[in-house]
Design a protein around this motif. Sequence first.
Motif, PDB file in Angstrom:
ATOM      1  N   SER A  84       0.839  -1.204   0.000  1.00 29.04           N
ATOM      2  CA  SER A  84       0.000   0.000   0.000  1.00 29.04           C
ATOM      3  C   SER A  84       0.877   1.258   0.000  1.00 29.04           C
ATOM      4  O   SER A  84       0.531   2.253  -0.642  1.00 29.04           O
ATOM      5  CB  SER A  84      -0.954   0.004   1.193  1.00 29.04           C
ATOM      6  N   GLN A  85       2.022   1.209   0.690  1.00 25.59           N
ATOM      7  CA  GLN A  85       2.937   2.354   0.661  1.00 25.59           C
ATOM      8  C   GLN A  85       3.475   2.571  -0.752  1.00 25.59           C
ATOM      9  O   GLN A  85       3.563   3.716  -1.213  1.00 25.59           O
ATOM     10  CB  GLN A  85       4.112   2.133   1.614  1.00 25.59           C
ATOM     11  N   ASP A  88       0.769   4.061  -2.797  1.00 20.69           N
ATOM     12  CA  ASP A  88       0.603   5.481  -2.450  1.00 20.69           C
ATOM     13  C   ASP A  88       1.741   6.322  -3.009  1.00 20.69           C
ATOM     14  O   ASP A  88       1.513   7.433  -3.519  1.00 20.69           O
ATOM     15  CB  ASP A  88       0.526   5.651  -0.922  1.00 20.69           C
ATOM     16  N   GLU A  89       2.973   5.794  -2.907  1.00 17.61           N
ATOM     17  CA  GLU A  89       4.109   6.522  -3.466  1.00 17.61           C
ATOM     18  C   GLU A  89       3.965   6.671  -4.981  1.00 17.61           C
ATOM     19  O   GLU A  89       4.243   7.739  -5.533  1.00 17.61           O
ATOM     20  CB  GLU A  89       5.418   5.793  -3.150  1.00 17.61           C
ATOM     21  N   LYS A  91       1.171   6.676  -6.664  1.00 10.88           N
ATOM     22  CA  LYS A  91       0.113   7.650  -6.916  1.00 10.88           C
ATOM     23  C   LYS A  91       0.647   9.073  -6.739  1.00 10.88           C
ATOM     24  O   LYS A  91       0.355   9.963  -7.546  1.00 10.88           O
ATOM     25  CB  LYS A  91      -1.065   7.421  -5.966  1.00 10.88           C
ATOM     26  N   GLY A  92       1.409   9.284  -5.667  1.00 10.53           N
ATOM     27  CA  GLY A  92       1.980  10.611  -5.418  1.00 10.53           C
ATOM     28  C   GLY A  92       2.928  11.018  -6.537  1.00 10.53           C
ATOM     29  O   GLY A  92       2.886  12.164  -7.011  1.00 10.53           O
ATOM     30  N   LYS A  95       0.882  11.809  -9.576  1.00 10.64           N
ATOM     31  CA  LYS A  95       0.227  13.111  -9.444  1.00 10.64           C
ATOM     32  C   LYS A  95       1.243  14.229  -9.634  1.00 10.64           C
ATOM     33  O   LYS A  95       0.973  15.213 -10.341  1.00 10.64           O
ATOM     34  CB  LYS A  95      -0.443  13.235  -8.084  1.00 10.64           C
TER      35      LYS A  95
END
Length: 156
Positions: A84-85, A88-89, A91-92, A95
């Motif tokens: 999940s990290q 998330d990384e 995705k960041g 973005k």
Amino acid sequence: MNINATLIAQLIMFLLFVWFCMKFVWPPVVNALASRQKHIADGLAAAQEGRSSLEVAAKKVNEELQVAKQKATEIIVQAEKRASQIVDEAKGNAKTEGDRILASAKAEIDQEVNRAKEGLRAQVSALAVAGAEKILRKEIDAKAHSDMLSKLAAEL
């Protein structure tokens, strides 16, 4: 034959037989029985010891299995957290990259708009100058028209 002599002879023979058995037959038989009894007792003790060590080993195996299952569960939980990290990384990063691309595109669009404006200004100035030139050729007051053209060029 006399019953007493026969009985005494039989008694003597029986006593010799008992003595012979006690001297030569009985000790090996008793030793064999004792050895067999000791061997059986040792076997039973070893079986009991094996049974108890098997129970201890089974308990230890169960404990190790529980510890291994717990560690596996912890590893799975850590892997899920790490996954999940990473998501998330990613995705960041995506973005951030998208924002950077968007800002770059906006800057490029602004540059293109500015270039188009400059191009239009140049064309309008050229048209204005050409129009002014035609007007000046027809009219004599060139100074009034040149002031007007300079103001027009300044406004553009």
